[in-house]
Design a protein around this motif. Structure first.
Motif, PDB file in Angstrom:
ATOM      1  N   SER A  33     100.172 -21.070  37.541  1.00  0.00           N
ATOM      2  CA  SER A  33     101.278 -21.494  36.687  1.00  0.00           C
ATOM      3  C   SER A  33     100.965 -21.721  35.338  1.00  0.00           C
ATOM      4  CB  SER A  33     101.972 -22.738  37.480  1.00  0.00           C
ATOM      5  OG  SER A  33     103.067 -23.250  36.640  1.00  0.00           O
ATOM      6  N   GLY A  34     100.716 -20.700  34.483  1.00  0.00           N
ATOM      7  CA  GLY A  34     100.363 -20.854  33.213  1.00  0.00           C
ATOM      8  C   GLY A  34      98.943 -20.994  32.986  1.00  0.00           C
ATOM      9  N   TRP A  35      98.507 -21.491  31.836  1.00  0.00           N
ATOM     10  CA  TRP A  35      97.266 -21.662  31.556  1.00  0.00           C
ATOM     11  C   TRP A  35      96.843 -23.284  31.098  1.00  0.00           C
ATOM     12  CZ3 TRP A  35      94.239 -17.285  31.718  1.00  0.00           C
ATOM     13  CH2 TRP A  35      94.782 -16.077  32.105  1.00  0.00           C
ATOM     14  N   MET A  36      95.715 -23.686  31.130  1.00  0.00           N
ATOM     15  CA  MET A  36      95.413 -24.938  30.820  1.00  0.00           C
ATOM     16  C   MET A  36      94.324 -24.765  29.860  1.00  0.00           C
ATOM     17  SD  MET A  36      93.264 -25.890  34.282  1.00  0.00           S
ATOM     18  CE  MET A  36      92.797 -27.759  33.556  1.00  0.00           C
ATOM     19  N   ARG A  37      94.042 -25.642  28.796  1.00  0.00           N
ATOM     20  CA  ARG A  37      93.072 -25.698  27.629  1.00  0.00           C
ATOM     21  C   ARG A  37      92.335 -27.124  27.623  1.00  0.00           C
ATOM     22  NH1 ARG A  37      94.960 -24.209  21.850  1.00  0.00           N
ATOM     23  NH2 ARG A  37      95.972 -26.246  21.848  1.00  0.00           N
ATOM     24  N   LYS A  74      93.310 -31.964  19.841  1.00  0.00           N
ATOM     25  CA  LYS A  74      91.992 -32.794  19.181  1.00  0.00           C
ATOM     26  C   LYS A  74      91.537 -33.821  20.460  1.00  0.00           C
ATOM     27  CE  LYS A  74      93.960 -33.689  14.846  1.00  0.00           C
ATOM     28  NZ  LYS A  74      94.419 -34.605  13.806  1.00  0.00           N
ATOM     29  N   LEU A  75      90.228 -34.213  20.238  1.00  0.00           N
ATOM     30  CA  LEU A  75      89.765 -34.982  21.238  1.00  0.00           C
ATOM     31  C   LEU A  75      90.793 -36.465  21.408  1.00  0.00           C
ATOM     32  CD1 LEU A  75      85.953 -34.400  20.600  1.00  0.00           C
ATOM     33  CD2 LEU A  75      87.309 -33.919  22.767  1.00  0.00           C
ATOM     34  N   ARG A  76      90.411 -37.164  22.256  1.00  0.00           N
ATOM     35  CA  ARG A  76      91.059 -38.421  22.337  1.00  0.00           C
ATOM     36  C   ARG A  76      90.607 -39.447  21.382  1.00  0.00           C
ATOM     37  NH1 ARG A  76      90.972 -42.713  27.589  1.00  0.00           N
ATOM     38  NH2 ARG A  76      92.274 -44.470  26.687  1.00  0.00           N
ATOM     39  N   ASN A 124      88.161 -36.404  26.719  1.00  0.00           N
ATOM     40  CA  ASN A 124      88.515 -35.041  26.970  1.00  0.00           C
ATOM     41  C   ASN A 124      90.059 -34.958  27.023  1.00  0.00           C
ATOM     42  OD1 ASN A 124      88.696 -32.335  27.128  1.00  0.00           O
ATOM     43  ND2 ASN A 124      87.531 -32.096  28.909  1.00  0.00           N
ATOM     44  N   THR A 125      90.701 -33.933  26.611  1.00  0.00           N
ATOM     45  CA  THR A 125      92.190 -33.743  26.555  1.00  0.00           C
ATOM     46  C   THR A 125      92.435 -32.330  27.189  1.00  0.00           C
ATOM     47  OG1 THR A 125      92.235 -32.844  24.352  1.00  0.00           O
ATOM     48  CG2 THR A 125      92.799 -35.460  24.639  1.00  0.00           C
ATOM     49  N   VAL A 126      93.573 -32.422  28.089  1.00  0.00           N
ATOM     50  CA  VAL A 126      93.973 -31.272  28.957  1.00  0.00           C
ATOM     51  C   VAL A 126      95.301 -30.871  28.382  1.00  0.00           C
ATOM     52  CG1 VAL A 126      94.199 -30.171  30.873  1.00  0.00           C
ATOM     53  CG2 VAL A 126      92.340 -31.749  30.688  1.00  0.00           C
ATOM     54  N   GLU A 127      95.465 -29.698  28.057  1.00  0.00           N
ATOM     55  CA  GLU A 127      96.923 -29.263  27.453  1.00  0.00           C
ATOM     56  C   GLU A 127      97.229 -27.957  28.446  1.00  0.00           C
ATOM     57  OE1 GLU A 127      97.742 -28.868  23.514  1.00  0.00           O
ATOM     58  OE2 GLU A 127      97.302 -30.892  23.141  1.00  0.00           O
ATOM     59  N   CYS A 128      98.602 -27.986  28.961  1.00  0.00           N
ATOM     60  CA  CYS A 128      99.070 -26.781  29.576  1.00  0.00           C
ATOM     61  C   CYS A 128     100.004 -26.067  28.788  1.00  0.00           C
ATOM     62  CB  CYS A 128      99.519 -27.057  31.099  1.00  0.00           C
ATOM     63  SG  CYS A 128      98.189 -28.135  32.103  1.00  0.00           S
ATOM     64  N   HIS A 129     100.307 -24.644  29.241  1.00  0.00           N
ATOM     65  CA  HIS A 129     101.203 -23.804  28.267  1.00  0.00           C
ATOM     66  C   HIS A 129     101.290 -22.520  29.179  1.00  0.00           C
ATOM     67  CE1 HIS A 129     102.856 -21.750  24.838  1.00  0.00           C
ATOM     68  NE2 HIS A 129     103.612 -23.009  24.539  1.00  0.00           N
ATOM     69  N   HIS A 130     102.648 -22.153  28.960  1.00  0.00           N
ATOM     70  CA  HIS A 130     102.784 -20.683  29.935  1.00  0.00           C
ATOM     71  C   HIS A 130     102.207 -19.623  29.245  1.00  0.00           C
ATOM     72  CE1 HIS A 130     105.848 -20.705  26.489  1.00  0.00           C
ATOM     73  NE2 HIS A 130     105.916 -19.463  26.627  1.00  0.00           N
TER      74      HIS A 130
END
Length: 243
Positions: free
Chosen positions: A56-60, A113-115, A85-91
């Motif tokens: 379901s999409g991608w994570m960075r 960015k980092l937290r 660390n931070t995690v973002e998801c995108h389609h």
């Protein structure tokens, strides 16, 4: 008539109305507590593994650089990364967002960015960082225009030690569904919505709390359709409302 001379078992009309209202409020509070308990039960249900996982999409997210991994401080920075660390998801794998500029839309890369730690995290009784890790952060002050106050953040001074990595976002589990809990929640929601009890519940449980603008609108069944029609209007004006 002097109500003070009545026996104690006899209640006045005002006391009876007050008891009815108090009993109704107690029932609403019990309904609110039951709904909250059901929400907690639904949230604590264990996830169910899927027979066929899907993407379901991608994570960075951030990972340690290869040259830092081979260094003597690799373990220290790996431990620190787990905390900031931070995690973002995108389609889309490019992680670009649509932005309007000069009357047309363009796609711009989304920055990650980092937290950054705030004052609450920095001075917490159970600190997130150790004394050795705190040395790697610097205090940054900025003015928040919306809040009209000074904002303090603690930023990591060596972000070049980490790089972004993009990986597929795989769904392996799904939320469990309990039929009995969902049925009871649906019954409570239907009772609250049909009788317009949400404003009274907010008043009893949270006082004069903020409500959305739509909450102040009356339900359709309480709106008087003939209220704004003048008395000298024709008969057809009333017949149109009934249809």
């Amino acid at each position: 008539m002097n109500t003070q001379e009545w026996p104690r078992c006899i209640k006045s009309a005002r006391q009876k109305r007050r008891l009815v209202k108090t009993d109704r409020d107690k029932q609403l509070i019990q309904l609110y507590k039951r709904r909250w308990a059901l929400w907690l039960q639904r949230a604590q249900l264990p996830p169910v593994a899927l027979a066929e996982p899907y993407q379901s999409g991608w994570m960075r997210f951030f990972v340690l650089r290869d040259d830092i991994k081979r260094g003597p401080k690799a373990e220290f920075y790996e431990t620190l990364l787990a905390k900031i660390n931070t995690v973002e998801c995108h389609h889309d794998k490019s992680f670009k967002r649509k932005k309007r500029r000069k009357g047309r839309y363009i796609y711009k890369a989304k920055e990650q960015k980092l937290r950054e730690l705030d004052l609450y995290d920095w001075y917490h009784s159970k600190p997130i960082l150790t004394e050795r890790e705190r040395v790697c952060f610097i205090r940054v002050e900025s003015y928040n225009v919306k809040a009209r106050s000074l904002q303090v953040r603690y930023v990591f001074t060596e972000p070049w030690r980490y790089v972004l990595k993009i990986a597929p976002y795989i769904i392996t589990h799904k939320k469990a569904l309990d039929v009995d809990i969902e049925a009871e929640l649906a019954y409570i929601a239907d009772r609250i919505d049909s009788n317009y009890l949400e404003p009274r519940l907010n008043r009893l449980t949270r006082g004069r709390c903020f409500r959305c603008r739509d909450d102040f609108k009356e339900p359709a069944k309480y709106i008087n359709k003939f209220k704004n029609i003048p008395k000298y209007a024709h008969k057809e004006a009333y017949l149109e409302l009934e249809t």
